[in-house]
Every structure is written in structure tokens, then in C-alpha cells.
Design a protein around this motif. Sequence first.
Motif, mmCIF file in Angstrom:
data_model
loop_
_atom_site.group_PDB
_atom_site.id
_atom_site.type_symbol
_atom_site.label_atom_id
_atom_site.label_comp_id
_atom_site.label_asym_id
_atom_site.label_seq_id
_atom_site.Cartn_x
_atom_site.Cartn_y
_atom_site.Cartn_z
ATOM 1 N N GLU A 146 0.830 -1.207 0.000
ATOM 2 C CA GLU A 146 0.000 0.000 0.000
ATOM 3 C C GLU A 146 0.865 1.258 0.000
ATOM 4 N N VAL A 167 2.496 1.567 -3.805
ATOM 5 C CA VAL A 167 1.687 1.761 -5.017
ATOM 6 C C VAL A 167 1.095 3.156 -5.166
ATOM 7 N N LYS A 168 0.974 3.900 -4.102
ATOM 8 C CA LYS A 168 0.383 5.239 -4.199
ATOM 9 C C LYS A 168 1.393 6.296 -3.824
ATOM 10 N N PRO A 169 1.446 7.391 -4.520
ATOM 11 C CA PRO A 169 0.710 7.714 -5.735
ATOM 12 C C PRO A 169 1.351 7.064 -6.961
ATOM 13 N N PRO A 170 0.580 6.904 -8.030
ATOM 14 C CA PRO A 170 1.123 6.306 -9.246
ATOM 15 C C PRO A 170 2.289 7.131 -9.798
ATOM 16 N N SER A 204 8.136 6.334 -4.370
ATOM 17 C CA SER A 204 7.532 5.726 -3.169
ATOM 18 C C SER A 204 8.408 4.665 -2.504
#
Length: 89
Positions: A71, A74-77, A81
Amino acid sequence: MTITPSILAQLPLPDIDAVVFYKRDEIITDLICCDVKAAGRVWTFHEEEKGWEDLITYLAVLPDFRTDWYEAVVKPPFAASETIAFNRR
């Protein structure tokens, strides 16, 4: 590369110093990658390799392994990250 039991055997859990997940921008999609630092070497894997799920299952037993790494990565695309899922220090 295929992540086989013989590859995992080269990564004894007591020798793993850190596990870092991150994304590489592949223009249309992101590729989730994992660097495993062990015994002075960095092993790089990615989610499209056969055996990826076996690797994740293997690493998840490390003490205090961050189970929410997916989690966080993966965010933000299309952003790096970088997420440290395990650090022995």
C-alpha cells in the motif's frame, strides 16, 4: 530471472540487513521492485519475475517486517515511493 528456492537459499534470513520496495516508472505502468541487502550485496527483484510471491512470503517472516509495504509503494502512481520494509539496524 526466476526466483527459485536456490536463490532464496543464498539469502539466509539472519544475513538480510534490509529490504526496500520501490517503483520504476515504465511509461505506461509502474514496476514494483525490491532490493534485498544481505552480506554486503544487493539483490534486485521485480514483481514480473516468476517466484515473486515466494520471495515476499519468504521475506515476510523477518522480525518487524512491514506488512503494509504494498500500500505504501503503489500510491501515488508514477512516484518512486521507496519504502523500507525491513532494516536490521
